[in-house]
Scaffold this active site. Structure first.
Site, PDB file in Angstrom:
ATOM      1  N   ALA A   7      41.444  39.858  38.165  1.00 19.23           N
ATOM      2  CA  ALA A   7      40.176  39.230  38.534  1.00 19.23           C
ATOM      3  C   ALA A   7      40.000  39.066  40.038  1.00 19.23           C
ATOM      4  O   ALA A   7      38.873  39.084  40.552  1.00 19.23           O
ATOM      5  CB  ALA A   7      40.053  37.872  37.840  1.00 19.23           C
ATOM      6  N   THR A  11      36.428  39.088  43.131  1.00 20.41           N
ATOM      7  CA  THR A  11      35.836  37.850  43.648  1.00 20.41           C
ATOM      8  C   THR A  11      34.942  38.111  44.858  1.00 20.41           C
ATOM      9  O   THR A  11      33.942  37.415  45.054  1.00 20.41           O
ATOM     10  CB  THR A  11      36.922  36.820  44.013  1.00 20.41           C
ATOM     11  OG1 THR A  11      37.851  37.407  44.930  1.00 20.41           O
ATOM     12  CG2 THR A  11      37.664  36.347  42.773  1.00 20.41           C
ATOM     13  N   ARG A  19      41.867  31.693  36.946  1.00 21.98           N
ATOM     14  CA  ARG A  19      42.984  30.765  37.141  1.00 21.98           C
ATOM     15  C   ARG A  19      43.172  30.313  38.587  1.00 21.98           C
ATOM     16  O   ARG A  19      44.073  29.536  38.862  1.00 21.98           O
ATOM     17  CB  ARG A  19      44.286  31.420  36.649  1.00 21.98           C
ATOM     18  CG  ARG A  19      44.301  31.686  35.159  1.00 21.98           C
ATOM     19  CD  ARG A  19      45.599  32.384  34.749  1.00 21.98           C
ATOM     20  NE  ARG A  19      45.696  32.560  33.312  1.00 21.98           N
ATOM     21  CZ  ARG A  19      45.101  33.526  32.633  1.00 21.98           C
ATOM     22  NH1 ARG A  19      44.350  34.423  33.260  1.00 21.98           N
ATOM     23  NH2 ARG A  19      45.233  33.612  31.322  1.00 21.98           N
ATOM     24  N   GLN A  86      42.648  44.907  34.347  1.00 27.97           N
ATOM     25  CA  GLN A  86      42.479  43.813  33.391  1.00 27.97           C
ATOM     26  C   GLN A  86      41.030  43.329  33.374  1.00 27.97           C
ATOM     27  O   GLN A  86      40.679  42.490  32.554  1.00 27.97           O
ATOM     28  CB  GLN A  86      43.415  42.659  33.769  1.00 27.97           C
ATOM     29  CG  GLN A  86      44.894  43.002  33.685  1.00 27.97           C
ATOM     30  CD  GLN A  86      45.764  41.907  34.265  1.00 27.97           C
ATOM     31  OE1 GLN A  86      45.987  41.850  35.469  1.00 27.97           O
ATOM     32  NE2 GLN A  86      46.252  41.017  33.413  1.00 27.97           N
ATOM     33  N   ASP A  89      34.515  44.269  34.082  1.00 25.41           N
ATOM     34  CA  ASP A  89      33.227  44.347  34.781  1.00 25.41           C
ATOM     35  C   ASP A  89      32.750  45.764  35.099  1.00 25.41           C
ATOM     36  O   ASP A  89      31.605  45.961  35.490  1.00 25.41           O
ATOM     37  CB  ASP A  89      33.261  43.515  36.069  1.00 25.41           C
ATOM     38  CG  ASP A  89      34.462  43.847  36.967  1.00 25.41           C
ATOM     39  OD1 ASP A  89      34.817  45.039  37.088  1.00 25.41           O
ATOM     40  OD2 ASP A  89      35.025  42.907  37.556  1.00 25.41           O
ATOM     41  N   HIS A 106      41.583  45.403  28.925  1.00 23.63           N
ATOM     42  CA  HIS A 106      40.996  44.303  28.164  1.00 23.63           C
ATOM     43  C   HIS A 106      39.579  44.605  27.697  1.00 23.63           C
ATOM     44  O   HIS A 106      38.847  43.699  27.300  1.00 23.63           O
ATOM     45  CB  HIS A 106      41.030  43.015  28.998  1.00 23.63           C
ATOM     46  CG  HIS A 106      42.417  42.525  29.264  1.00 23.63           C
ATOM     47  ND1 HIS A 106      42.728  41.587  30.242  1.00 23.63           N
ATOM     48  CD2 HIS A 106      43.600  42.840  28.681  1.00 23.63           C
ATOM     49  CE1 HIS A 106      44.026  41.361  30.236  1.00 23.63           C
ATOM     50  NE2 HIS A 106      44.577  42.103  29.312  1.00 23.63           N
ATOM     51  N   CYS A 114      30.099  45.095  16.611  1.00 20.04           N
ATOM     52  CA  CYS A 114      29.992  44.242  15.428  1.00 20.04           C
ATOM     53  C   CYS A 114      31.384  44.078  14.834  1.00 20.04           C
ATOM     54  O   CYS A 114      32.074  45.065  14.576  1.00 20.04           O
ATOM     55  CB  CYS A 114      29.043  44.847  14.393  1.00 20.04           C
ATOM     56  SG  CYS A 114      28.996  43.907  12.838  1.00 20.04           S
ATOM     57  N   CYS A 142      24.167  44.941   9.649  1.00 18.33           N
ATOM     58  CA  CYS A 142      24.868  44.317   8.523  1.00 18.33           C
ATOM     59  C   CYS A 142      24.904  42.795   8.572  1.00 18.33           C
ATOM     60  O   CYS A 142      25.430  42.161   7.655  1.00 18.33           O
ATOM     61  CB  CYS A 142      26.295  44.860   8.431  1.00 18.33           C
ATOM     62  SG  CYS A 142      27.406  44.228   9.726  1.00 18.33           S
ATOM     63  N   ASN A 205      48.237  39.585  46.393  1.00 13.55           N
ATOM     64  CA  ASN A 205      47.676  38.447  45.677  1.00 13.55           C
ATOM     65  C   ASN A 205      47.765  37.202  46.546  1.00 13.55           C
ATOM     66  O   ASN A 205      48.746  37.014  47.275  1.00 13.55           O
ATOM     67  CB  ASN A 205      48.424  38.213  44.354  1.00 13.55           C
ATOM     68  CG  ASN A 205      47.611  37.374  43.383  1.00 13.55           C
ATOM     69  OD1 ASN A 205      46.482  37.720  43.035  1.00 13.55           O
ATOM     70  ND2 ASN A 205      48.172  36.260  42.931  1.00 13.55           N
TER      71      ASN A 205
END
Length: 237
Positions: A7, A11, A19, A86, A89, A106, A114, A142, A205
Site C-alpha cells: 500500500a 500513498t 497500517r 498486494q 488499485d 490480492h 458474484c 441470480c 519502507n
C-alpha cells in the site's frame, strides 16, 4: 528482477494505506471488519458500509505516481522486471507496466464477482447502482451477493497466482520490496523465498519490517524519491 509492492507505493497517489500511523485501520480499527470475508457474507450492514465506503474511494480517480512510472520505465528500457503487488488499485498497469508482467496477489477492485454464480463484471457498473441508491447491490442474474474481486481476510490467495509469484521470486537475482509492512502472509514470505534462492533483497519502507535482518539494504527514504533513484541506478548499471 522482481518488485513486491504494498500500500505504501500508492500513498503518493492519494490512496491511504491501512497500517501506517495515519492508516485506515489505525484511525478506525473497526473498519477492518469490512475486510473480513465471514463478516461481509453474513451481514448486510457490513456490505452496505463496504459499498458506501468504496463508492467514493480515492482509488477510483487516483493517478500513477513517480514510483509506479519508474518501475514501468525499467520494463520499457528492456530490463526483465516483474511486479508482484498486494495492491488492488491497478496503478502499476496504468503507470505503464504490461498486464502480463503484473501479478495482483490480492485481486483487483476494478472487477466485481458474484459469490453465488461466479459472474464477473466491471465494478463501475455496480458502483453506479450504489450511487443510484442500491445500498447492497445483488447479482442481477441470480440474486447472489456481489463482492469486489479482491481477497478479504479469511480467504485464500488464488493458488495459481501465488504459484507463479513463488516461481518469479525464486528466479530473481534482485528482489525489491516497496511500501509493504511485510506482515501479511503468504505474500510477505516471497522475500524469504527470493533470498533462499540467492536473490539480493532490498526493502524500501518507512517503518521496520520483520524481514529487515535478511535484506541486503534497507531504505527509509520516501518511496516517491527512493524508487525512481533505485530504478535510475539500475538503468545506468
Amino acid at each position: 528482477m522482481s518488485v513486491l509492492t504494498g500500500a505504501g507505493i500508492s500513498t503518493d497517489s492519494g490512496i491511504p494505506d491501512f497500517r501506517g500511523p495515519d492508516g485506515v485501520w489505525t484511525r478506525n480499527p473497526r473498519m477492518a471488519d469490512m475486510f473480513t470475508y465471514q463478516n461481509y457474507m453474513a451481514d448486510p450492514a457490513v456490505r452496505e458500509q463496504f459499498w458506501a465506503t468504496y463508492s467514493g474511494h480515492s482509488a477510483w480517480t487516483a493517478e500513477p505516481n513517480a514510483a509506479h512510472k519508474a518501475i514501468a520505465e525499467l520494463d520499457r528500457a528492456g530490463l526483465a522486471v516483474r511486479v508482484l503487488t498486494q495492491n488492488i488499485d491497478g496503478l502499476h498497469q496504468r503507470g505503464g507496466m504490461p498486464d502480463r508482467k503484473v501479478l495482483e496477489l490480492h485481486g483487483s477492485m476494478h472487477t466485481t464477482v458474484c459469490t453465488k454464480c461466479g459472474k464477473s463484471q466491471p465494478s463501475q457498473g455496480v458502483l453506479a447502482r450504489v450511487e443510484a441508491g442500491e445500498k447492497d447491490p445483488a447479482c442481477q442474474d441470480c440474486g447472489g451477493i456481489l463482492k469486489l474481486a479482491v481477497v478479504l481476510f479469511g480467504q485464500y490467495l488464488d493458488p495459481d497466482v501465488f504459484s507463479k509469484a513463488s516461481a518469479i521470486a525464486a528466479a530473481s537475482q534482485v528482489f525489491i520490496a516497496v511500501g509493504s509492512t511485510l506482515e501479511v502472509h503468504p505474500a510477505a514470505s516471497l522475500c524469504v523465498e527470493a533470498v533462499e534462492s540467492g536473490a539480493k533483497l532490498v526493502i524500501v519502507n518507512r517503518d521496520p519490517t520483520p524481514y529487515d535482518h535478511i535484506a541486503e539494504e534497507v531504505i527509509r527514504e520516501p518511496i516517491g524519491t527512493a524508487v525512481p533513484r533505485i530504478c535510475q541506478a539500475l538503468l545506468q548499471g
